[in-house]
Enzyme design. Sequence first.
Site, PDB file in Angstrom:
ATOM      1  N   ARG A 118       0.841  -1.205   0.000  1.00  0.00           N
ATOM      2  CA  ARG A 118       0.000   0.000   0.000  1.00  0.00           C
ATOM      3  C   ARG A 118       0.874   1.252   0.000  1.00  0.00           C
ATOM      4  NH1 ARG A 118      -3.688  -1.220   5.058  1.00  0.00           N
ATOM      5  NH2 ARG A 118      -4.259   0.990   4.795  1.00  0.00           N
ATOM      6  N   CYS A 175      -0.366   5.691   9.543  1.00  0.00           N
ATOM      7  CA  CYS A 175      -0.819   4.381   9.052  1.00  0.00           C
ATOM      8  C   CYS A 175      -2.006   4.628   8.128  1.00  0.00           C
ATOM      9  CB  CYS A 175      -1.171   3.444  10.202  1.00  0.00           C
ATOM     10  SG  CYS A 175      -2.494   4.034  11.286  1.00  0.00           S
TER      11      CYS A 175
END
Length: 315
Positions: A191, A272
């Site tokens: 990601r 995150c």
Amino acid sequence: MSMFGDNCPLVLTPRQLSDLDPTKVSVLDASWHMPNSPRKAREEFLKRHIPSAQYLDLDEVASPHELGLKHMMPSPEAFAKACEGYGISPESHVVLYDAHGVFSSPRALFMFRAFGHNRSSILDGGLPNWEAHGCSTEEGEAKQVTRSSYPVPNLDQDVIRSYEQIVNNCALDPSKEETAEVVLDARPNGRFTGKDPEPRPGLSSGHIPHSLSLPFSTFLQSRTYTPTGKGAPITFTEMASSSTLHESLEGAVGKELADQIRAGKRSVTASCGSGMTAGVIWLALKIMGVEKVGLYDESWTGYAARDSSKIEKSA
């Protein structure tokens, strides 16, 4: 007051928790699951939880956000009100755990510590580790507690990063400019690079310019136990050894920058997907003795949702 006084450890073992005076400890199940997960934390709590534990919904104990983001840091007033409802006073030793092992509990611990409630810890390995040690659980709704009085605390503004601060900081290269904060991204590397999609539909993957990839899983280790007569083995996570924490940090940022971080010469921002697993990075650095570490509350969901944000992708 806890047996540890004002110096409560960041992490407790199941044995340490079971040895604490239950009248002086407030145990909170801070389980949370990814938005694409079929698991329901509150339903799982009703099926089994640590005796006398209460369920802490990090999405409910949160401040509203202009982009509709979940589990943002609550206001001081909201935090105090939640503590009162849980029967928590400033003298309570709060122990937080989750059903994964170590996943969302560090974020809950960050919240308590950011409001100055240093009598707080996580249970290493969470509920699975508690059961693996032969400790009992119970089912059903949480037991009623007596409301407490909790003065409205002050939030330590030095540990929260805003979007504006992140934008200003990402114009600086931390490998060349010592004034730049080191931004560590806890998402899986796919990601971060942009190779893999985000779990939130319509959100681009990629990363903040000059941020560094440090998947939160590198700070954890997996363990497996088989419940006696209760079926298949269960795998859970717990914090990795101290040497592994240091090795993981050096692997992500290099030894020179890691040494500067550990010496307090460089500050760190943990990020995150939505501000949840960034708590694992925060906790690992705190265990290593790093003082200058904050958390980007919005994290990637807030950053990438804004059209003005610069997004980098790499092979």
